[in-house]
Design an enzyme around this catalytic site. Structure first.
Site, PDB file in Angstrom:
ATOM      1  N   VAL A   1      67.340  69.666  64.433  1.00  0.00           N
ATOM      2  CA  VAL A   1      66.522  68.816  65.167  1.00  0.00           C
ATOM      3  C   VAL A   1      65.134  68.615  64.133  1.00  0.00           C
ATOM      4  O   VAL A   1      64.466  69.715  63.933  1.00  0.00           O
ATOM      5  CB  VAL A   1      66.290  69.113  66.518  1.00  0.00           C
ATOM      6  CG1 VAL A   1      65.232  68.294  67.314  1.00  0.00           C
ATOM      7  CG2 VAL A   1      67.597  68.929  67.114  1.00  0.00           C
TER       8      VAL A   1
ATOM      9  N   LYS B   1      73.543  85.334  59.302  1.00  0.00           N
ATOM     10  CA  LYS B   1      74.508  84.781  58.880  1.00  0.00           C
ATOM     11  C   LYS B   1      75.403  85.904  58.252  1.00  0.00           C
ATOM     12  O   LYS B   1      75.902  85.549  57.168  1.00  0.00           O
ATOM     13  CB  LYS B   1      74.360  83.438  58.294  1.00  0.00           C
ATOM     14  CG  LYS B   1      73.481  82.347  58.912  1.00  0.00           C
ATOM     15  CD  LYS B   1      73.454  81.281  58.100  1.00  0.00           C
ATOM     16  CE  LYS B   1      72.689  80.320  58.856  1.00  0.00           C
ATOM     17  NZ  LYS B   1      71.131  80.590  59.093  1.00  0.00           N
TER      18      LYS B   1
HETATM   19  O1  O7M Z   1      64.386  73.155  62.152  1.00  0.00           O
HETATM   20  P1  O7M Z   1      64.325  73.513  60.937  1.00  0.00           P
HETATM   21  O2  O7M Z   1      65.099  72.649  59.970  1.00  0.00           O
HETATM   22  O3  O7M Z   1      63.060  74.210  60.349  1.00  0.00           O
HETATM   23  O4  O7M Z   1      65.153  75.026  60.875  1.00  0.00           O
HETATM   24  C1  O7M Z   1      66.619  74.963  60.998  1.00  0.00           C
HETATM   25  C2  O7M Z   1      67.038  76.509  61.463  1.00  0.00           C
HETATM   26  O5  O7M Z   1      68.278  76.485  61.687  1.00  0.00           O
HETATM   27  C3  O7M Z   1      66.766  77.675  60.352  1.00  0.00           C
HETATM   28  O6  O7M Z   1      66.378  78.833  60.639  1.00  0.00           O
HETATM   29  C4  O7M Z   1      68.176  77.559  59.512  1.00  0.00           C
HETATM   30  O7  O7M Z   1      68.719  78.826  59.294  1.00  0.00           O
HETATM   31  C5  O7M Z   1      69.042  77.227  60.894  1.00  0.00           C
HETATM   32  N1  O7M Z   1      70.448  76.594  60.517  1.00  0.00           N
HETATM   33  C6  O7M Z   1      70.307  75.235  60.124  1.00  0.00           C
HETATM   34  O8  O7M Z   1      69.417  74.618  59.693  1.00  0.00           O
HETATM   35  N2  O7M Z   1      71.564  74.739  59.752  1.00  0.00           N
HETATM   36  C7  O7M Z   1      72.700  75.362  60.139  1.00  0.00           C
HETATM   37  O9  O7M Z   1      73.733  74.940  59.730  1.00  0.00           O
HETATM   38  C8  O7M Z   1      72.840  76.422  60.480  1.00  0.00           C
HETATM   39  C9  O7M Z   1      71.536  77.107  61.073  1.00  0.00           C
HETATM   40  C10 O7M Z   1      71.634  78.038  61.823  1.00  0.00           C
HETATM   41  O10 O7M Z   1      70.791  78.533  62.561  1.00  0.00           O
HETATM   42  O11 O7M Z   1      72.759  78.711  61.640  1.00  0.00           O
HETATM   43  C11 O7M Z   1      72.833  79.898  62.471  1.00  0.00           C
END
Ligand code: O7M
Length: 213
Positions: free
Chosen positions: A168, A62
């Site tokens: 998800v 990010k």
């Molecule tokens: O499925 P999870 O909730 O265990 O993980 C979600 C992943 O997506 C985790 O690696 C977060 O950093 C990423 N993510 C989000 O959950 N929300 C966002 O708005 C953006 C991201 C992301 O991937 O940004 C690039």
């Protein structure tokens, strides 16, 4: 990255050995592996290369700095075998462009974030961030599976840019809803790597993804 399973694994574990084990188990059912600070800090940056031997790696740092520093960060990731990077867009067009250029187009820009706090500051400017991503030549955007109606809105703004969609499973979003709203891939972490059998979990999600289209 192949577009077969429509699932990107978010590999937010904090052991390099566990990370590689999980990737070996699930690799036939995911199209790419997204790695973030927890794993990079725990295992060291060479984990990018190790995982890239099995699957395309998206480096999700990010990135959110001035253009010069963004370029340095992206170069470090790409030189270790990353296939793509993820950056923030609120830093402005020049900073995003620096990521896009250093990644040779393989950059995704975060728009509206998936967690409840994502509504506070990112949602009001998400349309502008998506337009910025398109103008800067990014490969795609990150948009929330927790609010599939927003994926549909953003899809209209970006045409054929890719949408990768987190939220998800553990955050309550549904694969089918996100994909039907216009996401190209779902990003899934805990629902796969914390499952009793990560391979089965990844397979079930890729099957759901196929059936939803
Ligand atoms: O499925 P999870 O909730 O265990 O993980 C979600 C992943 O997506 C985790 O690696 C977060 O950093 C990423 N993510 C989000 O959950 N929300 C966002 O708005 C953006 C991201 C992301 O991937 O940004 C690039």
């Amino acid at each position: 990255m192949q577009k077969k399973n429509r699932v990107i694994l978010a590999l937010d574990v904090t052991s390099g050995a566990d990370a590689v084990k999980i990737v070996e188990a699930v690799k036939d059912h995911v199209d790419a592996v997204k790695i973030n600070w927890p794993l990079i800090l725990a295992a060291g940056p060479d984990i990018i290369r190790q995982i890239s031997r099995h699957r395309d790696v998206i480096c999700d740092m990010k990135i959110a700095d001035i253009p010069y520093i963004n370029g340095l960060i992206v170069n470090q990731a790409m030189s270790r075998g990353a296939s793509a990077v993820i950056c923030h867009g609120f830093t402005g067009e020049d900073s995003v462009k620096a990521c896009v250029d250093a990644a040779k187009g393989q950059a995704f820009v975060v728009t509206e974030m998936s967690h409840p706090g994502g509504k506070q500051f990112t949602a009001p400017v998400a349309d502008k961030l998506a337009a910025l991503a398109k103008g800067a030549g990014a490969r795609g955007i990150v948009a929330p599976a927790t609010r599939p109606e927003r994926i549909a809105d953003l899809r209209k703004l970006i045409g054929d840019l890719e949408i990768i969609s987190p939220g998800v499973g553990a955050q309550g979003g549904k694969a089918t809803d996100a994909l039907r709203a216009g996401a190209d891939y779902i990003i899934v972490g805990r629902a796969i790597y914390e499952a009793k059998d990560p391979k089965d979990a990844a397979r079930a999600l890729s099957e759901e993804a196929r059936q939803s289209l």
